[in-house]
Design a protein around this motif. Structure first.
Motif: not given
Length: 221
Positions: A72-73, A76, A79-80
């Motif tokens: 999950s980290i 993210l 995604l950035v």
């Protein structure tokens, strides 16, 4: 070194193609520098490096089985950075500054970098879809979230091209970034820009996905 080789061999044929395209891009840029004695457009190298980060993240996630929290980290972080892969297409605005005798050369040069970055983005998006499907185990959710991610990419491109922020500003200048985004978030220009580029990215993703699926089906016939 073994980790790098493992990542490269994960999808060897595609990685060789991407590497060849990147070498071609660098070759064009070096040739331009030689004949003009200028390093103008060398920023394209950095933009392509940023474009490769999301692909490296999804490739790493595809190779290694990690805990859901770690996945999950990394997702993210992905995604950035993923808007950087598609951002290079907007570097075509620099063609208008080219001298007349270099116009078509610069057009080909920037298009080559844009193609390499866009390809890395689509490949990364395709890997992200598979990773999400395996992690969440819901095809309906995956079919919903991918278009949303594409729209977020459109918004990310707007942040970079129009607002002149980059991915690092989330860490180095978060307050100013948040204030600016709050002011621009609900403007018609922002929404139309994000929708336009987000739709284009999603359609390109679908085309690429269907082409690769068709190619796979042909091989299994």
């Amino acid at each position: 070194m073994n980790a790098i080789a493992q990542l490269f061999l994960q999808n060897k044929k595609v990685n060789i193609t991407v590497l060849a395209l990147s070498i071609y891009c660098f070759g064009l840029l070096l040739f331009r520098a030689k004949i003009t004695n200028s390093i103008y457009l060398f920023f394209l190298i950095w933009n392509l490096v940023l474009a490769a980060i999301p692909y490296l993240i999804t490739t790493y996630l595809s190779v290694h089985r990690l805990q859901r929290k770690t996945t999950s980290i990394l997702f993210l972080v992905w995604l950035v950075f993923i808007p950087n892969s598609f951002y290079i297409i907007t570097d075509l605005v620099h063609v208008v500054r080219s001298e007349e005798h270099l116009f078509y050369f610069d057009l080909l040069l920037i298009c080559s970098f844009a193609l390499a970055g866009f390809l890395l983005g689509i490949l990364s998006l395709q890997s992200a879809e598979i990773i999400l499907q395996k992690t969440i185990q819901s095809q309906r959710f995956t079919n919903f979230i991918i278009p949303i991610i594409c729209l977020l990419n459109g918004f990310g491109i707007y942040i970079g091209r129009e607002l002149r922020f980059n991915s690092w500003d989330i860490i180095s200048n978060p307050i100013h970034l948040m204030e600016t985004l709050y002011g621009a978030l609900f403007s018609a220009e922002t929404l139309l820009f994000s929708l336009h580029f987000g739709t284009f990215i999603y359609l390109a993703f679908l085309v690429f996905k269907n082409i690769t699926s068709f190619s796979h089906d042909q091989k299994t016939v």
